[in-house]
Design a protein around this motif. Sequence first.
Motif, PDB file in Angstrom:
ATOM      1  N   GLY A 171       1.072   5.543  -3.961  1.00 51.33           N
ATOM      2  CA  GLY A 171       0.350   4.650  -3.075  1.00 51.33           C
ATOM      3  C   GLY A 171      -1.018   4.281  -3.610  1.00 51.33           C
ATOM      4  N   GLY A 172      -1.636   3.291  -2.962  1.00 50.96           N
ATOM      5  CA  GLY A 172      -2.978   2.896  -3.339  1.00 50.96           C
ATOM      6  C   GLY A 172      -4.003   3.863  -2.778  1.00 50.96           C
ATOM      7  N   ASN A 198       1.199  -4.309   0.461  1.00 53.05           N
ATOM      8  CA  ASN A 198       0.182  -4.448  -0.585  1.00 53.05           C
ATOM      9  C   ASN A 198       0.109  -3.238  -1.509  1.00 53.05           C
ATOM     10  N   ASN A 199       1.215  -2.497  -1.618  1.00 56.72           N
ATOM     11  CA  ASN A 199       1.236  -1.368  -2.554  1.00 56.72           C
ATOM     12  C   ASN A 199       0.950  -1.877  -3.965  1.00 56.72           C
ATOM     13  N   PRO A 200      -0.034  -1.291  -4.654  1.00 59.77           N
ATOM     14  CA  PRO A 200      -0.451  -1.821  -5.958  1.00 59.77           C
ATOM     15  C   PRO A 200       0.408  -1.357  -7.124  1.00 59.77           C
ATOM     16  N   ASN A 254      -6.360  -3.922  -2.940  1.00 62.13           N
ATOM     17  CA  ASN A 254      -5.276  -4.730  -3.489  1.00 62.13           C
ATOM     18  C   ASN A 254      -4.616  -5.590  -2.425  1.00 62.13           C
ATOM     19  N   VAL A 255      -4.332  -6.837  -2.787  1.00 60.96           N
ATOM     20  CA  VAL A 255      -3.494  -7.729  -1.990  1.00 60.96           C
ATOM     21  C   VAL A 255      -2.478  -8.332  -2.941  1.00 60.96           C
ATOM     22  N   VAL A 265      -2.760 -14.379  -6.461  1.00 55.16           N
ATOM     23  CA  VAL A 265      -3.070 -12.961  -6.544  1.00 55.16           C
ATOM     24  C   VAL A 265      -4.526 -12.759  -6.168  1.00 55.16           C
ATOM     25  N   PHE A 266      -4.759 -11.922  -5.173  1.00 53.97           N
ATOM     26  CA  PHE A 266      -6.125 -11.678  -4.723  1.00 53.97           C
ATOM     27  C   PHE A 266      -6.588 -10.281  -5.107  1.00 53.97           C
ATOM     28  N   HIS A 267      -5.852  -9.610  -5.989  1.00 52.33           N
ATOM     29  CA  HIS A 267      -6.237  -8.274  -6.414  1.00 52.33           C
ATOM     30  C   HIS A 267      -7.603  -8.310  -7.103  1.00 52.33           C
ATOM     31  N   ASN A 268      -8.507  -7.436  -6.650  1.00 59.33           N
ATOM     32  CA  ASN A 268      -9.866  -7.367  -7.196  1.00 59.33           C
ATOM     33  C   ASN A 268     -10.552  -8.730  -7.157  1.00 59.33           C
TER      34      ASN A 268
END
Length: 625
Positions: A171-172, A198-200, A254-255, A265-268
């Motif tokens: 998990g994140g 939203n699991n990274p 993370n998204v 992608v909206f991660h970071n």
Amino acid sequence: MSRDLDCPVQTQMAVAVLDRSFSSEYPASSKTEGRPLSWKRVFVQTDNGSVLGIELERGENAQSVKKKLQIALNVSTEESSLTFGDLVLNNDLSNVRNDSPLLLTRNQMHRSSSTPCLSPNGSGVQQRDRSGPIAILGCSSPSPEMKQLAKDIVKAIRNDVDPVAVNSGMGGAYYFDNIWGEHVAIVKPTDEEPFAPNNPKGFVGKTLGQPGLKRSVRVGETGFREVAAYLLDHGNFAKVPPTMLVKITHTVFNVNATVGCNHKVFHNNSQPVSKIASLQQFIPHDFDASDHGTSSFPVSAVHRIGILDIRIFNTDRHSGNLLVRKVGPGSDNFGVQTELIPIDHGLCLPECLEDPYFEWIHWPQASIPFSEEELEYIANLDPVKDADMLRMELPMIRKACLRVLVLSTIFLKEGAAFGLCLSEIGEMMSRQFTGKEEEPSELELLCMEARKWVEDRELFLPEAGVEDDDDDFTQFSLDGEDDSDAFESPSFSRFGPMKASHRNPLSKLAECDEEEDDDKEMVKDDSDPLNAKPYRGGIPKTKSKVAAKTNYSGEGSMYQSGSRSANEMLPPSASFVKLSDMGSEEWTAFLDKFQELLPSAFRARKHAAGSGPRPLQRLGTSCQF
């Protein structure tokens, strides 16, 4: 259910929330500049993980919340359900405390094709979001230690000290530091759990509220279990680190692309993302139990952690979630003295009895009798008081979880008083494998017999008062198998457990009260004279004839409202025995019979331990994340 829902960045920023200047109680006297008095605020999490803070005025209800969501998200909320633990909130919000997390589940909600994704750079939107980086959720009165921890993290965030993502696990998770760059907390967002949207790390595929990694623990609900373990560790007996449920906002979270609008992608990303998460104090340590020989661990530390694990029915106690810290030179043949810190309790308090996982069960320390101090601690445990406390501090917790807590605490108290050691109690709770089949544990066999007794008892009581308890939800099935292929109920005699039938695999083992349709007694539904329902047992509204004992039912008034059960939306479960579908009076009668059966079961365990070899060690089913 649509996987491509509204833009998460839009949902983070589109709804204005109040400054966290008021206490966790209803802020009847709080004011915001230029705005009317507010009654309470709630944090609504959509089933894709997005979090919205919404302020409510007196008189506003669940429909008001949906309307504000509709305005914020530009979507229809007609085909949605607003849930708070077991309850589906249709109108009344009186059971919802200030700063509580709610879940919006949607069946056929889609973004309007004519409505573009709201730009995350809109200055007007940014100016309206005034919630602070961290808000403590659910807790009626956070401790000074927890408040200070939150302040230290907020100060570091505002001084541009960035969190660090944890690479290990499924998990994140994120380390948050203080202003000196030292780890002070670990944060686990609920929408970044295994299988969550939203699991990274690629373990996705479910929305919040569905059965998760352990099918008796739903996706998105491990966070409040982490908090529950801390709250139940009275006096820090087992050394669970301080833990709280929070709304936390940062750019590090993370998204996933499939959750965002237009598959971006909206991660970071550069915009802050709000999450509901567990926040646990980081404990400096030297290694975990998997890196160290277990024989050197203090007996008291193993006992205290084991006592907690039994109470909370931990399904995932492995060596990787036992931190080891050196505290001084050792004695005798051991070179160093250590202490153990238990972490990762997200898979405790399942919604039904399943197979727990206690890695300590075959450690030599677990076979040593409890000390007088430990026996006194166990004797002073009050499962009803604990259930009431969790209901107050974590009002979103489900009744099924509280029933498991009550049952396992009773089992611990009675077993310790009878003279059983930690390993014996743990073994009685654990399932064994015979060939390729998994058999019910001795604890489950006891529950089956108590449940069967309660149901048989109802056959001789009047039908007129049969209780139709709509408030008690039906336990979801772990495997969703057909109930028609049921098995004959095993029983527990004074000579020991009678083995379960070997004719059916685990996937076909449904509730032990299921019988062939030809043998089912029919009871008419008064609302429809043409509708006959199979009789599955129900407690008439008459005084129980069971001998008076300590009342461990622990049923609270919160669950007596007319709200529909959120569990109606879940699939059925593969459990040997159910606890959640009993009415309150039936539950009390069940516990009375369960306690009555315990002495003979404990005698049988003692007799078996003295006359034969210990059972073979199980392979285990732990899940490290």
